[in-house]
Design a protein around this motif. Structure first.
Motif, PDB file in Angstrom:
ATOM      1  N   GLU A 100      81.222 -38.073 -27.415  1.00 54.83           N
ATOM      2  CA  GLU A 100      81.400 -36.814 -28.302  1.00 54.83           C
ATOM      3  C   GLU A 100      82.524 -36.058 -28.286  1.00 54.83           C
ATOM      4  OE1 GLU A 100      80.942 -32.371 -29.289  1.00 54.83           O
ATOM      5  OE2 GLU A 100      78.848 -33.200 -29.479  1.00 54.83           O
ATOM      6  N   GLN A 101      83.261 -36.210 -26.721  1.00 55.92           N
ATOM      7  CA  GLN A 101      84.190 -35.248 -26.617  1.00 55.92           C
ATOM      8  C   GLN A 101      85.936 -36.611 -26.823  1.00 55.92           C
ATOM      9  OE1 GLN A 101      85.562 -32.141 -25.116  1.00 55.92           O
ATOM     10  NE2 GLN A 101      84.137 -31.738 -26.980  1.00 55.92           N
ATOM     11  N   VAL A 102      85.114 -37.903 -26.513  1.00 53.74           N
ATOM     12  CA  VAL A 102      85.946 -38.496 -26.448  1.00 53.74           C
ATOM     13  C   VAL A 102      86.344 -39.722 -27.676  1.00 53.74           C
ATOM     14  CG1 VAL A 102      86.305 -41.457 -26.081  1.00 53.74           C
ATOM     15  CG2 VAL A 102      85.481 -39.764 -24.057  1.00 53.74           C
ATOM     16  N   ASN A 103      85.384 -39.767 -28.840  1.00 49.81           N
ATOM     17  CA  ASN A 103      85.369 -40.152 -29.924  1.00 49.81           C
ATOM     18  C   ASN A 103      86.196 -38.768 -30.829  1.00 49.81           C
ATOM     19  OD1 ASN A 103      83.832 -41.619 -30.521  1.00 49.81           O
ATOM     20  ND2 ASN A 103      81.940 -41.220 -30.331  1.00 49.81           N
ATOM     21  N   ILE A 104      86.501 -37.409 -30.888  1.00 50.10           N
ATOM     22  CA  ILE A 104      87.160 -36.729 -31.005  1.00 50.10           C
ATOM     23  C   ILE A 104      88.721 -36.805 -30.855  1.00 50.10           C
ATOM     24  CG2 ILE A 104      87.759 -34.218 -31.210  1.00 50.10           C
ATOM     25  CD1 ILE A 104      85.015 -33.321 -30.264  1.00 50.10           C
ATOM     26  N   ILE A 105      88.645 -37.651 -29.040  1.00 53.55           N
ATOM     27  CA  ILE A 105      90.391 -37.634 -29.156  1.00 53.55           C
ATOM     28  C   ILE A 105      90.684 -38.907 -29.565  1.00 53.55           C
ATOM     29  CG2 ILE A 105      92.025 -38.240 -27.468  1.00 53.55           C
ATOM     30  CD1 ILE A 105      89.674 -37.011 -24.883  1.00 53.55           C
ATOM     31  N   ARG A 106      89.585 -39.190 -29.461  1.00 50.62           N
ATOM     32  CA  ARG A 106      90.240 -40.805 -30.582  1.00 50.62           C
ATOM     33  C   ARG A 106      91.286 -40.532 -32.058  1.00 50.62           C
ATOM     34  NH1 ARG A 106      91.843 -44.257 -26.318  1.00 50.62           N
ATOM     35  NH2 ARG A 106      90.249 -45.442 -25.169  1.00 50.62           N
ATOM     36  N   GLN A 107      90.604 -39.251 -32.583  1.00 53.32           N
ATOM     37  CA  GLN A 107      90.110 -39.446 -33.972  1.00 53.32           C
ATOM     38  C   GLN A 107      91.548 -38.713 -34.262  1.00 53.32           C
ATOM     39  OE1 GLN A 107      86.762 -37.088 -35.483  1.00 53.32           O
ATOM     40  NE2 GLN A 107      85.896 -39.282 -35.456  1.00 53.32           N
ATOM     41  N   ARG A 108      92.028 -38.245 -33.321  1.00 54.24           N
ATOM     42  CA  ARG A 108      93.358 -36.526 -33.487  1.00 54.24           C
ATOM     43  C   ARG A 108      94.240 -37.662 -32.394  1.00 54.24           C
ATOM     44  NH1 ARG A 108      92.109 -31.774 -32.868  1.00 54.24           N
ATOM     45  NH2 ARG A 108      94.601 -31.820 -33.169  1.00 54.24           N
ATOM     46  N   VAL A 109      94.255 -38.789 -31.520  1.00 53.36           N
ATOM     47  CA  VAL A 109      95.761 -39.383 -31.091  1.00 53.36           C
ATOM     48  C   VAL A 109      95.226 -41.091 -30.758  1.00 53.36           C
ATOM     49  CG1 VAL A 109      96.870 -37.105 -30.159  1.00 53.36           C
ATOM     50  CG2 VAL A 109      94.927 -38.160 -29.253  1.00 53.36           C
ATOM     51  N   SER A 110      96.448 -41.838 -30.639  1.00 53.08           N
ATOM     52  CA  SER A 110      96.285 -43.170 -30.428  1.00 53.08           C
ATOM     53  C   SER A 110      96.578 -43.446 -29.319  1.00 53.08           C
ATOM     54  CB  SER A 110      97.372 -43.803 -31.477  1.00 53.08           C
ATOM     55  OG  SER A 110      98.558 -43.390 -30.775  1.00 53.08           O
ATOM     56  N   ALA A 111      96.823 -42.234 -28.480  1.00 58.77           N
ATOM     57  CA  ALA A 111      98.081 -42.170 -26.892  1.00 58.77           C
ATOM     58  C   ALA A 111      96.777 -42.140 -25.840  1.00 58.77           C
ATOM     59  CB  ALA A 111      97.774 -41.373 -26.407  1.00 58.77           C
ATOM     60  N   PRO A 112      96.858 -43.513 -24.499  1.00 59.73           N
ATOM     61  CA  PRO A 112      95.577 -43.228 -23.537  1.00 59.73           C
ATOM     62  C   PRO A 112      95.270 -42.335 -23.116  1.00 59.73           C
ATOM     63  CG  PRO A 112      98.113 -44.729 -23.246  1.00 59.73           C
ATOM     64  CD  PRO A 112      98.338 -43.823 -24.250  1.00 59.73           C
ATOM     65  N   ILE A 113      94.173 -42.327 -22.763  1.00 56.74           N
ATOM     66  CA  ILE A 113      93.535 -41.352 -22.138  1.00 56.74           C
ATOM     67  C   ILE A 113      92.524 -41.505 -20.436  1.00 56.74           C
ATOM     68  CG2 ILE A 113      92.818 -39.863 -24.744  1.00 56.74           C
ATOM     69  CD1 ILE A 113      90.418 -41.250 -24.309  1.00 56.74           C
ATOM     70  N   ASN A 114      92.170 -40.939 -20.281  1.00 54.29           N
ATOM     71  CA  ASN A 114      91.494 -40.603 -18.147  1.00 54.29           C
ATOM     72  C   ASN A 114      90.388 -39.849 -18.389  1.00 54.29           C
ATOM     73  OD1 ASN A 114      90.677 -40.945 -15.567  1.00 54.29           O
ATOM     74  ND2 ASN A 114      92.201 -39.257 -16.129  1.00 54.29           N
ATOM     75  N   VAL A 115      89.606 -40.252 -18.236  1.00 49.38           N
ATOM     76  CA  VAL A 115      88.031 -39.821 -18.917  1.00 49.38           C
ATOM     77  C   VAL A 115      87.197 -39.721 -17.210  1.00 49.38           C
ATOM     78  CG1 VAL A 115      85.407 -39.718 -19.428  1.00 49.38           C
ATOM     79  CG2 VAL A 115      87.452 -41.056 -20.438  1.00 49.38           C
ATOM     80  N   ASN A 116      87.633 -39.018 -16.366  1.00 49.85           N
ATOM     81  CA  ASN A 116      86.940 -38.624 -15.228  1.00 49.85           C
ATOM     82  C   ASN A 116      85.773 -37.924 -15.137  1.00 49.85           C
ATOM     83  OD1 ASN A 116      86.715 -35.268 -13.373  1.00 49.85           O
ATOM     84  ND2 ASN A 116      88.361 -37.799 -12.488  1.00 49.85           N
ATOM     85  N   PHE A 117      85.185 -38.475 -13.730  1.00 51.84           N
ATOM     86  CA  PHE A 117      84.097 -38.278 -12.813  1.00 51.84           C
ATOM     87  C   PHE A 117      84.033 -38.048 -11.510  1.00 51.84           C
ATOM     88  CE2 PHE A 117      84.045 -41.405 -16.324  1.00 51.84           C
ATOM     89  CZ  PHE A 117      82.341 -40.817 -17.271  1.00 51.84           C
ATOM     90  N   PHE A 118      82.652 -37.426 -11.167  1.00 49.57           N
ATOM     91  CA  PHE A 118      82.707 -36.862  -9.955  1.00 49.57           C
ATOM     92  C   PHE A 118      82.027 -38.233  -9.275  1.00 49.57           C
ATOM     93  CE2 PHE A 118      83.077 -31.582  -9.748  1.00 49.57           C
ATOM     94  CZ  PHE A 118      84.563 -31.614 -10.005  1.00 49.57           C
ATOM     95  N   CYS A 119      81.794 -38.478  -7.993  1.00 49.28           N
ATOM     96  CA  CYS A 119      81.058 -39.349  -7.648  1.00 49.28           C
ATOM     97  C   CYS A 119      80.311 -39.025  -6.047  1.00 49.28           C
ATOM     98  CB  CYS A 119      81.413 -40.822  -6.893  1.00 49.28           C
ATOM     99  SG  CYS A 119      82.740 -41.037  -6.613  1.00 49.28           S
TER     100      CYS A 119
END
Length: 358
Positions: free
Chosen positions: A55-74
């Motif tokens: 949901e959050q990534v889709n919100i970002i994509r709707q607002r900006v066309s810039a590259p994004i980083n998605v971060n996770f713990f491992c």
């Protein structure tokens, strides 16, 4: 312009600045604002579900066309033993009594989820330009899926040995996280926090040891710090604490006040908040129980018993059980919109680099 464009060319961003992913106190709004300012915006997913991440990534994509980083713990989750839980509850019982809470009442478990197949499905579906990891890398099968989706992979190293290991295991850039950095130490080949060098000791040694671009992180909060990182060979910087007081962050009013009053000596590395060493502004429980306590259960279980205390104190406008993760440069933070802050960081860094070049 920038003396080293390796990160700009790799990420396709305007500036070689990465917004640090700060789980729990930010969401798409800050990512969007930082991206609009020219940085690589980072969405922290360690404390949200795979569905929420989508949901959050889709919100970002709707607002900006810039590259994004998605971060996770491992991290590798550890079971909480009954003995460890009981010892920790006993240590915190006086605080429960002070706030009129029942220490024997059921508590929802702390949520710090490691990267798994469900998260990997989201990555394959949404194809963020960059995927970053903390505490090493996920298992090879998952990592292969991430790279097959066309994502660049970056991760944090707290020592040269960790940086070399990350490069050997396929990262496209290394985040050299110095001891000054706020939040959890990204260490994964050692658990000895005394071994972690400062940023400006770590960065040039990592630059010499690996061929991939190096992102300096820790204690960098203005143009001077960015210029210094470049002088040491970094291709970019990751900045978190400077963004904490931006209006787009989700930091509470009481926490903002504590951050605004913090200075260079205000932060400590503690394990009492989550069970894993992290740097934050010292609060009551960190001072009285720690900052490092053998009673704190393994990560992330220490946070579970602190949950009711945090909620009760915050209702009274107090942050004595709130983890205010911040780096040693927190005193340089400002209350300005994130896009404006990003552009100012880049502008002042370029001016300083030009002056140094003569």
């Amino acid at each position: 312009m920038w003396p080293n464009r390796r990160l700009i060319d790799l990420f396709k961003t305007e500036f070689p600045i990465v917004l640090a992913p700060m789980a729990g106190i930010m969401d798409a709004e800050l990512v969007i604002a930082a991206a609009q300012g020219g940085a690589l915006g980072s969405l922290p997913c360690a404390m949200i579900s795979a569905e929420k991440a989508r949901e959050q990534v889709n919100i970002i994509r709707q607002r900006v066309s810039a590259p994004i980083n998605v971060n996770f713990f491992c991290h590798k989750p550890l079971e909480l033993s009954a003995e460890s839980e009981a010892r920790w509850k006993e240590r915190l019982t006086p605080y429960y009594e002070e706030y009129g809470l029942d220490p024997s009442a059921p508590i929802a478990a702390a949520n710090r989820a490691p990267f798994d197949a469900a998260f990997c499905d989201v990555v394959e579906e949404l194809k963020p330009e960059v995927v970053s990891f903390h505490f090493g890398l996920p298992d090879q099968a998952l990592l292969r899926r991430v790279k097959a989706a066309g994502c660049l992979v970056i991760s944090s190293a707290t020592t040269v040995k960790e940086a070399v290991w990350l490069e050997q295991n396929g990262v496209d850039a290394v985040i050299a996280q110095g001891a000054e950095a706020g939040g959890h130490r990204g260490m994964f080949l050692t658990d000895n926090i005394a071994e972690q060098p400062g940023t400006f000791a770590l960065v040039p040694q990592v630059v010499d040891a690996v061929k991939v671009p190096v992102i300096a992180a820790g204690g960098i909060a203005d143009g001077r710090g960015i210029a210094a990182a470049f002088a040491l060979g970094a291709s970019g910087v990751q900045i978190g604490s400077a963004y904490l007081r931006c209006p787009e962050s989700k930091v509470s009013v009481s926490a903002r006040k504590a951050l605004a009053e913090a200075g260079d000596a205000s932060t400590v590395i503690t394990n009492v908040m989550t069970g894993r060493p992290a740097r934050g502004v010292a609060n009551r429980v960190m001072r009285e129980v720690g900052p490092i306590s053998p009673d704190a259960p393994s990560f992330p279980h220490a946070a579970t018993a602190l949950g009711p205390l945090k909620a009760a104190a915050e209702k009274q406008g107090r942050v004595e059980f709130t983890n205010l993760w911040a780096g040693q440069a927190i005193g340089l933070g400002r209350e300005v919109p994130a896009a404006e802050l990003t552009r100012d960081l880049a502008k002042t860094a370029l001016a300083r680099l030009k002056a140094l070049a003569g």
